[in-house]
Design a protein around this motif. Structure first.
Motif, PDB file in Angstrom:
ATOM      1  N   LEU A  27      -5.967   2.582  -7.050  1.00  0.00           N
ATOM      2  CA  LEU A  27      -6.012   3.900  -6.341  1.00  0.00           C
ATOM      3  C   LEU A  27      -7.338   4.476  -6.816  1.00  0.00           C
ATOM      4  CD1 LEU A  27      -5.775   6.144  -4.374  1.00  0.00           C
ATOM      5  CD2 LEU A  27      -4.262   7.272  -5.773  1.00  0.00           C
ATOM      6  N   THR A  28      -7.607   4.458  -8.064  1.00  0.00           N
ATOM      7  CA  THR A  28      -8.847   5.213  -8.524  1.00  0.00           C
ATOM      8  C   THR A  28     -10.272   4.693  -8.132  1.00  0.00           C
ATOM      9  OG1 THR A  28      -8.573   3.761 -10.639  1.00  0.00           O
ATOM     10  CG2 THR A  28      -7.887   6.150 -10.821  1.00  0.00           C
ATOM     11  N   LEU A  29     -10.197   3.292  -8.065  1.00  0.00           N
ATOM     12  CA  LEU A  29     -11.399   2.316  -7.245  1.00  0.00           C
ATOM     13  C   LEU A  29     -11.639   3.067  -5.972  1.00  0.00           C
ATOM     14  CD1 LEU A  29     -13.258  -0.198  -7.627  1.00  0.00           C
ATOM     15  CD2 LEU A  29     -12.258  -0.488  -5.480  1.00  0.00           C
ATOM     16  N   LEU A  30     -10.494   3.262  -5.063  1.00  0.00           N
ATOM     17  CA  LEU A  30     -10.785   3.850  -3.647  1.00  0.00           C
ATOM     18  C   LEU A  30     -11.127   5.598  -3.730  1.00  0.00           C
ATOM     19  CD1 LEU A  30     -10.404   3.970  -0.509  1.00  0.00           C
ATOM     20  CD2 LEU A  30      -8.099   4.899  -1.115  1.00  0.00           C
ATOM     21  N   GLN A  31     -10.646   6.049  -4.656  1.00  0.00           N
ATOM     22  CA  GLN A  31     -11.349   7.494  -4.862  1.00  0.00           C
ATOM     23  C   GLN A  31     -12.897   7.387  -5.142  1.00  0.00           C
ATOM     24  OE1 GLN A  31      -8.139   8.417  -7.544  1.00  0.00           O
ATOM     25  NE2 GLN A  31      -7.349   9.902  -5.938  1.00  0.00           N
ATOM     26  N   TYR A  32     -13.259   6.450  -6.167  1.00  0.00           N
ATOM     27  CA  TYR A  32     -14.554   6.370  -6.683  1.00  0.00           C
ATOM     28  C   TYR A  32     -15.463   5.970  -5.676  1.00  0.00           C
ATOM     29  CZ  TYR A  32     -18.671   4.312  -8.974  1.00  0.00           C
ATOM     30  OH  TYR A  32     -20.073   4.066  -9.186  1.00  0.00           O
ATOM     31  N   GLU A  45       4.702  11.121  -3.483  1.00  0.00           N
ATOM     32  CA  GLU A  45       4.662  10.199  -4.742  1.00  0.00           C
ATOM     33  C   GLU A  45       3.384   9.371  -4.807  1.00  0.00           C
ATOM     34  OE1 GLU A  45       6.875   5.968  -5.764  1.00  0.00           O
ATOM     35  OE2 GLU A  45       7.489   7.296  -4.079  1.00  0.00           O
ATOM     36  N   TYR A  46       2.918   9.608  -6.056  1.00  0.00           N
ATOM     37  CA  TYR A  46       1.504   9.019  -6.568  1.00  0.00           C
ATOM     38  C   TYR A  46       1.526   7.503  -6.852  1.00  0.00           C
ATOM     39  CZ  TYR A  46      -2.837   9.095  -9.021  1.00  0.00           C
ATOM     40  OH  TYR A  46      -3.938   8.986  -9.086  1.00  0.00           O
ATOM     41  N   ILE A  47       0.903   6.758  -6.063  1.00  0.00           N
ATOM     42  CA  ILE A  47       0.704   5.536  -6.317  1.00  0.00           C
ATOM     43  C   ILE A  47      -0.502   5.168  -6.962  1.00  0.00           C
ATOM     44  CG2 ILE A  47       0.512   3.168  -5.175  1.00  0.00           C
ATOM     45  CD1 ILE A  47       2.410   3.943  -2.826  1.00  0.00           C
ATOM     46  N   THR A  48      -0.492   4.466  -8.075  1.00  0.00           N
ATOM     47  CA  THR A  48      -1.633   3.914  -8.991  1.00  0.00           C
ATOM     48  C   THR A  48      -2.075   2.602  -8.841  1.00  0.00           C
ATOM     49  OG1 THR A  48      -0.265   3.353 -10.775  1.00  0.00           O
ATOM     50  CG2 THR A  48      -1.159   5.626 -10.876  1.00  0.00           C
ATOM     51  N   VAL A  49      -1.147   1.714  -8.133  1.00  0.00           N
ATOM     52  CA  VAL A  49      -1.587   0.423  -7.819  1.00  0.00           C
ATOM     53  C   VAL A  49      -0.927   0.000  -6.478  1.00  0.00           C
ATOM     54  CG1 VAL A  49      -1.204  -2.090  -8.591  1.00  0.00           C
ATOM     55  CG2 VAL A  49      -1.334  -0.271 -10.484  1.00  0.00           C
ATOM     56  N   TRP A  50      -1.610  -0.530  -5.623  1.00  0.00           N
ATOM     57  CA  TRP A  50      -1.510  -0.952  -4.445  1.00  0.00           C
ATOM     58  C   TRP A  50      -0.675  -2.368  -4.517  1.00  0.00           C
ATOM     59  CZ3 TRP A  50      -2.873   2.650  -1.204  1.00  0.00           C
ATOM     60  CH2 TRP A  50      -3.991   3.412  -1.281  1.00  0.00           C
ATOM     61  N   GLU A  51       0.284  -2.426  -3.408  1.00  0.00           N
ATOM     62  CA  GLU A  51       0.868  -3.798  -3.488  1.00  0.00           C
ATOM     63  C   GLU A  51       1.617  -3.785  -1.814  1.00  0.00           C
ATOM     64  OE1 GLU A  51       3.795  -3.573  -6.485  1.00  0.00           O
ATOM     65  OE2 GLU A  51       4.889  -2.196  -5.714  1.00  0.00           O
ATOM     66  N   SER A  52       1.811  -4.858  -1.641  1.00  0.00           N
ATOM     67  CA  SER A  52       2.512  -5.111  -0.159  1.00  0.00           C
ATOM     68  C   SER A  52       3.592  -4.470  -0.159  1.00  0.00           C
ATOM     69  CB  SER A  52       2.922  -6.670  -0.187  1.00  0.00           C
ATOM     70  OG  SER A  52       1.826  -7.557   0.159  1.00  0.00           O
ATOM     71  N   GLY A  53       3.852  -3.714   0.859  1.00  0.00           N
ATOM     72  CA  GLY A  53       4.888  -2.945   1.288  1.00  0.00           C
ATOM     73  C   GLY A  53       4.980  -1.532   0.807  1.00  0.00           C
ATOM     74  N   GLY A  69      -7.056  15.983   7.796  1.00  0.00           N
ATOM     75  CA  GLY A  69      -5.642  15.743   7.918  1.00  0.00           C
ATOM     76  C   GLY A  69      -5.000  14.988   6.771  1.00  0.00           C
ATOM     77  N   THR A  70      -3.809  14.308   7.036  1.00  0.00           N
ATOM     78  CA  THR A  70      -2.938  13.338   6.078  1.00  0.00           C
ATOM     79  C   THR A  70      -3.239  12.205   6.435  1.00  0.00           C
ATOM     80  OG1 THR A  70      -1.444  15.502   5.621  1.00  0.00           O
ATOM     81  CG2 THR A  70      -0.920  13.192   4.982  1.00  0.00           C
ATOM     82  N   HIS A  71      -3.872  11.439   5.436  1.00  0.00           N
ATOM     83  CA  HIS A  71      -4.149   9.874   5.713  1.00  0.00           C
ATOM     84  C   HIS A  71      -3.208   9.241   5.180  1.00  0.00           C
ATOM     85  CE1 HIS A  71      -6.757   6.927   6.993  1.00  0.00           C
ATOM     86  NE2 HIS A  71      -6.695   6.349   5.998  1.00  0.00           N
ATOM     87  N   LYS A  72      -2.234   8.265   6.044  1.00  0.00           N
ATOM     88  CA  LYS A  72      -1.350   7.737   5.504  1.00  0.00           C
ATOM     89  C   LYS A  72      -1.985   6.102   5.491  1.00  0.00           C
ATOM     90  CE  LYS A  72       2.037  10.578   7.291  1.00  0.00           C
ATOM     91  NZ  LYS A  72       2.726  11.224   8.401  1.00  0.00           N
ATOM     92  N   ILE A  73      -1.473   5.663   4.551  1.00  0.00           N
ATOM     93  CA  ILE A  73      -1.887   4.021   4.334  1.00  0.00           C
ATOM     94  C   ILE A  73      -0.411   3.392   4.021  1.00  0.00           C
ATOM     95  CG2 ILE A  73      -2.913   2.482   2.751  1.00  0.00           C
ATOM     96  CD1 ILE A  73      -4.935   4.749   1.951  1.00  0.00           C
ATOM     97  N   ASN A  74      -0.230   2.281   5.086  1.00  0.00           N
ATOM     98  CA  ASN A  74       0.897   1.455   4.791  1.00  0.00           C
ATOM     99  C   ASN A  74       0.330  -0.112   4.492  1.00  0.00           C
ATOM    100  OD1 ASN A  74       2.903   3.323   5.557  1.00  0.00           O
ATOM    101  ND2 ASN A  74       1.946   3.048   7.541  1.00  0.00           N
ATOM    102  N   VAL A  75       0.821  -0.566   3.236  1.00  0.00           N
ATOM    103  CA  VAL A  75       0.018  -1.749   2.693  1.00  0.00           C
ATOM    104  C   VAL A  75       1.022  -2.923   3.373  1.00  0.00           C
ATOM    105  CG1 VAL A  75      -0.659  -3.382   1.070  1.00  0.00           C
ATOM    106  CG2 VAL A  75      -0.615  -0.757   0.727  1.00  0.00           C
TER     107      VAL A  75
END
Length: 150
Positions: A27-32, A45-53, A69-75
């Protein structure tokens, strides 16, 4: 999707496919790479690593100060060979489907492609123009980061 538009941006990254994929998981890479065009602050809930699902939500601010707004990300998929595919969106942009593809060039560089489908109704053209600038910026930040890690 009558109003949808696609943004496709490809660059040669100065790192191996494996190195880039490893960084993509954080996640820190996206933020950077998103700054200063967009900032993402986790909600719930804070996600630090992306993964399927995985699913997560963020307070999105354009240029760090305009609430968007509130941006939702579904992997949907997170695989080094098949690529990364997410269904994203928020109140203003209900459809922001993002695919990232990595293709090995050699052990020191890879081809990186952002392919994004956007549908925001009557706002689609404006969001599309912003997204073209945003993804060009992201890839420049990526390249700068990868070069500085060498």
């Amino acid at each position: 999707m009558k109003n949808s538009r696609k943004v496709v941006k490809t660059s040669v990254f100065p790192a191996s496919k494996e190195e880039v994929f490893g960084k993509l998981q954080k996640l820190t890479l996206l933020q950077y790479i998103a700054k200063p065009y967009a900032t993402f602050t986790p909600v719930g809930e804070y996600i630090t690593v992306w993964e399927s699902g995985s699913s997560s939500a963020y307070k999105l601010r354009l240029f760090g100060f305009i609430p968007f707004g509130t941006h939702k990300i579904n992997v949907i998929s997170f695989d080094i060979d098949k690529g990364i595919y997410t269904h994203e969106g928020n109140e203003y942009v209900p459809i922001w489907n993002h695919r990232i593809e990595l293709k090995e060039i050699d052990d020191k560089q890879c081809l990186y492609t952002d392919n994004v489908e956007i549908d925001a109704g009557w706002k689609t053209l404006f969001v599309y123009l912003w997204a073209k600038c945003f993804y060009a910026h992201r890839q420049r930040r990526w390249i700068k980061l990868l070069k500085s890690n060498k």
